[in-house]
Design a protein around this motif. Structure first.
Motif, PDB file in Angstrom:
ATOM      1  N   LEU A 211      82.665 -31.367 -55.943  1.00  0.00           N
ATOM      2  CA  LEU A 211      81.687 -31.882 -56.893  1.00  0.00           C
ATOM      3  C   LEU A 211      80.584 -32.681 -56.210  1.00  0.00           C
ATOM      4  CD1 LEU A 211      84.040 -32.926 -59.830  1.00  0.00           C
ATOM      5  CD2 LEU A 211      82.300 -31.127 -59.887  1.00  0.00           C
ATOM      6  N   LEU A 212      80.960 -33.521 -55.246  1.00  0.00           N
ATOM      7  CA  LEU A 212      79.959 -34.350 -54.572  1.00  0.00           C
ATOM      8  C   LEU A 212      79.106 -33.560 -53.589  1.00  0.00           C
ATOM      9  CD1 LEU A 212      82.159 -37.507 -53.881  1.00  0.00           C
ATOM     10  CD2 LEU A 212      80.376 -37.277 -55.614  1.00  0.00           C
ATOM     11  N   LEU A 213      79.702 -32.544 -52.963  1.00  0.00           N
ATOM     12  CA  LEU A 213      79.003 -31.701 -51.985  1.00  0.00           C
ATOM     13  C   LEU A 213      79.058 -30.259 -52.492  1.00  0.00           C
ATOM     14  CD1 LEU A 213      80.627 -33.193 -48.759  1.00  0.00           C
ATOM     15  CD2 LEU A 213      78.406 -33.811 -49.771  1.00  0.00           C
ATOM     16  N   PRO A 214      78.132 -29.886 -53.352  1.00  0.00           N
ATOM     17  CA  PRO A 214      78.226 -28.598 -54.036  1.00  0.00           C
ATOM     18  C   PRO A 214      77.804 -27.409 -53.173  1.00  0.00           C
ATOM     19  CG  PRO A 214      76.223 -29.693 -54.711  1.00  0.00           C
ATOM     20  CD  PRO A 214      76.943 -30.654 -53.793  1.00  0.00           C
TER      21      PRO A 214
ATOM     22  N   ALA B 247      78.759 -24.599 -65.038  1.00  0.00           N
ATOM     23  CA  ALA B 247      79.570 -24.370 -66.232  1.00  0.00           C
ATOM     24  C   ALA B 247      80.240 -23.007 -66.195  1.00  0.00           C
ATOM     25  CB  ALA B 247      78.702 -24.495 -67.480  1.00  0.00           C
ATOM     26  N   GLY B 248      79.645 -22.047 -65.473  1.00  0.00           N
ATOM     27  CA  GLY B 248      80.275 -20.742 -65.318  1.00  0.00           C
ATOM     28  C   GLY B 248      81.601 -20.850 -64.593  1.00  0.00           C
ATOM     29  N   LEU B 249      81.673 -21.742 -63.612  1.00  0.00           N
ATOM     30  CA  LEU B 249      82.933 -21.978 -62.906  1.00  0.00           C
ATOM     31  C   LEU B 249      83.926 -22.670 -63.836  1.00  0.00           C
ATOM     32  CD1 LEU B 249      84.661 -21.893 -60.379  1.00  0.00           C
ATOM     33  CD2 LEU B 249      83.475 -23.941 -59.541  1.00  0.00           C
TER      34      LEU B 249
ATOM     35  N   VAL C 189      76.203 -18.221 -64.045  1.00  0.00           N
ATOM     36  CA  VAL C 189      75.670 -19.259 -63.162  1.00  0.00           C
ATOM     37  C   VAL C 189      75.422 -20.566 -63.915  1.00  0.00           C
ATOM     38  CG1 VAL C 189      74.670 -17.614 -61.555  1.00  0.00           C
ATOM     39  CG2 VAL C 189      73.291 -18.421 -63.494  1.00  0.00           C
ATOM     40  N   GLY C 190      76.024 -20.702 -65.100  1.00  0.00           N
ATOM     41  CA  GLY C 190      75.909 -21.948 -65.835  1.00  0.00           C
ATOM     42  C   GLY C 190      74.690 -21.982 -66.746  1.00  0.00           C
ATOM     43  N   GLN C 191      74.264 -23.181 -67.051  1.00  0.00           N
ATOM     44  CA  GLN C 191      73.149 -23.412 -67.983  1.00  0.00           C
ATOM     45  C   GLN C 191      71.927 -22.571 -67.630  1.00  0.00           C
ATOM     46  OE1 GLN C 191      72.692 -25.733 -70.716  1.00  0.00           O
ATOM     47  NE2 GLN C 191      70.783 -24.619 -70.924  1.00  0.00           N
ATOM     48  N   ASP C 192      71.306 -21.996 -68.630  1.00  0.00           N
ATOM     49  CA  ASP C 192      70.013 -21.332 -68.481  1.00  0.00           C
ATOM     50  C   ASP C 192      68.973 -22.430 -68.242  1.00  0.00           C
ATOM     51  OD1 ASP C 192      67.459 -20.249 -68.980  1.00  0.00           O
ATOM     52  OD2 ASP C 192      68.278 -18.716 -70.300  1.00  0.00           O
ATOM     53  N   LEU C 193      68.582 -22.611 -66.979  1.00  0.00           N
ATOM     54  CA  LEU C 193      67.728 -23.750 -66.626  1.00  0.00           C
ATOM     55  C   LEU C 193      66.317 -23.627 -67.204  1.00  0.00           C
ATOM     56  CD1 LEU C 193      68.787 -24.575 -62.960  1.00  0.00           C
ATOM     57  CD2 LEU C 193      69.427 -25.738 -65.087  1.00  0.00           C
TER      58      LEU C 193
ATOM     59  N   PHE D 148      76.454 -28.913 -60.029  1.00  0.00           N
ATOM     60  CA  PHE D 148      75.922 -30.003 -60.850  1.00  0.00           C
ATOM     61  C   PHE D 148      75.173 -31.065 -60.042  1.00  0.00           C
ATOM     62  CE2 PHE D 148      79.187 -28.279 -63.690  1.00  0.00           C
ATOM     63  CZ  PHE D 148      78.466 -28.189 -64.865  1.00  0.00           C
ATOM     64  N   ALA D 149      75.727 -31.495 -58.924  1.00  0.00           N
ATOM     65  CA  ALA D 149      75.058 -32.535 -58.136  1.00  0.00           C
ATOM     66  C   ALA D 149      73.686 -32.078 -57.676  1.00  0.00           C
ATOM     67  CB  ALA D 149      75.921 -32.925 -56.935  1.00  0.00           C
ATOM     68  N   GLY D 150      73.538 -30.781 -57.461  1.00  0.00           N
ATOM     69  CA  GLY D 150      72.250 -30.249 -57.015  1.00  0.00           C
ATOM     70  C   GLY D 150      71.147 -30.393 -58.039  1.00  0.00           C
ATOM     71  N   VAL D 151      71.499 -30.557 -59.310  1.00  0.00           N
ATOM     72  CA  VAL D 151      70.489 -30.764 -60.346  1.00  0.00           C
ATOM     73  C   VAL D 151      70.598 -32.161 -60.959  1.00  0.00           C
ATOM     74  CG1 VAL D 151      70.200 -28.325 -60.910  1.00  0.00           C
ATOM     75  CG2 VAL D 151      71.982 -29.634 -62.063  1.00  0.00           C
ATOM     76  N   GLY D 152      71.277 -33.057 -60.246  1.00  0.00           N
ATOM     77  CA  GLY D 152      71.333 -34.447 -60.671  1.00  0.00           C
ATOM     78  C   GLY D 152      72.178 -34.707 -61.890  1.00  0.00           C
ATOM     79  N   LEU D 153      73.231 -33.911 -62.069  1.00  0.00           N
ATOM     80  CA  LEU D 153      74.112 -34.096 -63.212  1.00  0.00           C
ATOM     81  C   LEU D 153      75.558 -34.211 -62.754  1.00  0.00           C
ATOM     82  CD1 LEU D 153      72.662 -31.457 -65.728  1.00  0.00           C
ATOM     83  CD2 LEU D 153      72.425 -33.955 -65.870  1.00  0.00           C
TER      84      LEU D 153
END
Length: 254
Positions: A156-159, A105-107, A54-58, A128-133
């Motif tokens: 990307l714009l609409l995650p 990042a997992g994708l 699921v990408g970065q360990d938030l 990414f857009a959901g966390v402002g990146l």
């Protein structure tokens, strides 16, 4: 993360869904080792449990932000970029078994593979857009190559989450199977590739890496050069002899 080897297939299994710094370091080290291991003829990258990655360990990331926000994202250049480049540099086929949720990042990591098998009903999102990146892990580039610029912009714009079945329709994954069959299906696919013409696969990956951006003349020249090299391999001679004898070829990877 664990590594197991069997029949020329090296299997890397992520043991947690979030990409902690330790996991990124371990994964890069494992991929670097694979690149130097001539016994490896195919790679299987998969996850465990209910998620692939699921990408970065938030939780780890927010601690970094609280500590030093100015330098917290240096990990993209220092850790993510080397990992994606190492995956791209592997010259054996890479199969990704997406056993569950695949985000951010997992994708990007999943799309760094050559072929993908996904669990039915699993969810995908760029995140990414959901966390402002913006994107990292080569995700923008991979999406443009896989689905085109227009849909890449949408994703990307609409995650919004989308299913494995939709991902298959768009060409992001190649097979969708029941969740309990992902490992076996991906392992069988990797084993098939491991028994194939390794040098030819290496050449195919070399051409594919630049075919979308190189002028036709350069692609033709590269193909001609690689084909000349492949024509001298034992695998090519074996395949021709096998065809004439009406039997299956026995590829050795040389």
């Amino acid at each position: 993360m664990t590594r197991t080897d069997d029949g020329g297939v090296a299997t890397l299994t992520l043991l947690r869904p979030g990409l902690s710094s330790a996991l990124r370091t371990d994964l890069l080290a494992a991929v670097t080792e694979l690149a130097a291991d001539e016994s490896v003829r195919a790679v299987l990258l998969t996850g465990s449990g209910r998620a692939f990655c699921v990408g970065q360990d938030l939780a780890e990331h927010v601690e970094s932000l609280r500590g030093n926000a100015a330098t917290s994202l240096s990990v993209v250049e220092d850790e993510y970029n080397p990992l994606i480049l190492a995956l791209a540099a592997l010259r054996v086929p890479v199969v990704v078994g997406i056993n569950g949720a695949c985000a951010g990042a997992g994708l990007g990591i999943a799309l760094s593979g050559d072929l993908r098998v996904a669990a039915a009903g699993s969810k995908f999102t760029t995140a990414f857009a959901g966390v402002g990146l913006s994107s990292d892990s080569g995700l923008a580039s991979r999406l443009v190559h896989c689905v085109g610029g227009s849909r890449a912009a949408q994703l990307l714009l609409l995650p919004d989450p989308f299913s494995a079945e939709t991902a298959e329709q768009w060409g992001l994954v190649h097979r969708v199977v029941p969740a309990d069959e992902v490992h076996d299906e991906a392992r069988a696919l990797a084993a098939r590739l491991a028994s194939g013409p390794t040098a030819a696969y290496r050449a195919m990956k070399t051409v594919l890496a630049t075919a979308a951006t190189d002028p036709l003349e350069e692609t033709l020249a590269l193909e001609a050069r690689l084909q000349t090299q492949l024509g001298r391999t034992a695998d090519h001679l074996e395949a021709v002899e096998a065809f004439l004898a009406k039997r299956a070829p026995d590829f050795t990877g040389h």
